[in-house]
Design a protein around this motif. Sequence first.
Motif, PDB file in Angstrom:
ATOM      1  N   SER A  45       0.843  -1.184   0.000  1.00  0.00           N
ATOM      2  CA  SER A  45       0.000   0.000   0.000  1.00  0.00           C
ATOM      3  C   SER A  45       0.879   1.234   0.000  1.00  0.00           C
ATOM      4  CB  SER A  45      -0.915   0.026   1.223  1.00  0.00           C
ATOM      5  OG  SER A  45      -1.779  -1.087   1.254  1.00  0.00           O
ATOM      6  N   SER A  89      -6.205  13.379  -7.642  1.00  0.00           N
ATOM      7  CA  SER A  89      -6.509  12.187  -8.432  1.00  0.00           C
ATOM      8  C   SER A  89      -5.943  12.297  -9.835  1.00  0.00           C
ATOM      9  CB  SER A  89      -8.026  11.974  -8.484  1.00  0.00           C
ATOM     10  OG  SER A  89      -8.654  13.100  -9.054  1.00  0.00           O
ATOM     11  N   MET A 118       0.548   7.465 -10.683  1.00  0.00           N
ATOM     12  CA  MET A 118       1.239   6.840  -9.559  1.00  0.00           C
ATOM     13  C   MET A 118       1.955   5.577 -10.032  1.00  0.00           C
ATOM     14  SD  MET A 118       0.512   8.841  -7.063  1.00  0.00           S
ATOM     15  CE  MET A 118       1.129   7.856  -5.705  1.00  0.00           C
ATOM     16  N   ARG A 162      -5.788   1.844  -7.552  1.00  0.00           N
ATOM     17  CA  ARG A 162      -5.820   3.044  -6.732  1.00  0.00           C
ATOM     18  C   ARG A 162      -7.212   3.289  -6.202  1.00  0.00           C
ATOM     19  NH1 ARG A 162      -3.691   7.659 -10.533  1.00  0.00           N
ATOM     20  NH2 ARG A 162      -4.079   8.985  -8.699  1.00  0.00           N
ATOM     21  N   ASN A 184      -8.915   6.595  -5.027  1.00  0.00           N
ATOM     22  CA  ASN A 184      -8.726   8.039  -4.909  1.00  0.00           C
ATOM     23  C   ASN A 184      -9.391   8.609  -3.661  1.00  0.00           C
ATOM     24  OD1 ASN A 184      -7.181   8.223  -7.258  1.00  0.00           O
ATOM     25  ND2 ASN A 184      -8.992   8.491  -8.554  1.00  0.00           N
ATOM     26  N   ASN A 224      -6.864   8.130  -1.148  1.00  0.00           N
ATOM     27  CA  ASN A 224      -5.514   8.590  -1.520  1.00  0.00           C
ATOM     28  C   ASN A 224      -4.493   7.473  -1.356  1.00  0.00           C
ATOM     29  OD1 ASN A 224      -6.272  11.243  -2.210  1.00  0.00           O
ATOM     30  ND2 ASN A 224      -6.158  11.885  -0.074  1.00  0.00           N
ATOM     31  N   THR A 225      -4.847   6.308  -1.820  1.00  0.00           N
ATOM     32  CA  THR A 225      -3.996   5.137  -1.640  1.00  0.00           C
ATOM     33  C   THR A 225      -3.850   4.381  -2.953  1.00  0.00           C
ATOM     34  OG1 THR A 225      -4.671   4.938   0.669  1.00  0.00           O
ATOM     35  CG2 THR A 225      -3.653   3.012  -0.331  1.00  0.00           C
ATOM     36  N   VAL A 226      -2.626   3.912  -3.179  1.00  0.00           N
ATOM     37  CA  VAL A 226      -2.320   3.070  -4.332  1.00  0.00           C
ATOM     38  C   VAL A 226      -1.859   1.713  -3.812  1.00  0.00           C
ATOM     39  CG1 VAL A 226      -0.885   2.812  -6.390  1.00  0.00           C
ATOM     40  CG2 VAL A 226      -1.666   5.065  -5.693  1.00  0.00           C
ATOM     41  N   CYS A 273       7.068   3.644  -3.889  1.00  0.00           N
ATOM     42  CA  CYS A 273       5.915   4.293  -4.506  1.00  0.00           C
ATOM     43  C   CYS A 273       6.355   5.676  -4.985  1.00  0.00           C
ATOM     44  CB  CYS A 273       4.807   4.401  -3.467  1.00  0.00           C
ATOM     45  SG  CYS A 273       3.354   5.295  -3.986  1.00  0.00           S
TER      46      CYS A 273
END
Length: 124
Positions: free
Chosen positions: A21, A30, A34, A71, A73, A76-78, A95
Amino acid sequence: QVQLVESGGGLVQTGGSLRLSCAASGRTKSSHNMGWFRQAPGKEREFVATITWSGSTYYADSVKGRFTISRDNAKNTVYLQMNSLKPEDTAVYYCAADTSPTTVVLTPSGYDYWGQGTQVTVSS
């Protein structure tokens, strides 16, 4: 400024799975592309996967079919889901954010912000 914090690394046996993560904070949008990169000891940092602001994904040939980037949005996590892991996947995984994408970039130089990295070790 964008801050990126990776988590989820660890030790796993060959054939196992891990999910990395990357939590982003600060001036996150967004519209950023990434990416995930990795660096093994004595080697250069290499591209693993990237996801564009529109959700298009790109993978290195070495991980295609085994890894999946996604992802969220709203959070706010990939993520990087890694399956069928091999010893050659052992590396520090980073990342990265491209905050002004004009095209899809698959090299480290195209990314503005980086996390501190998380170690992934795959035992044989």
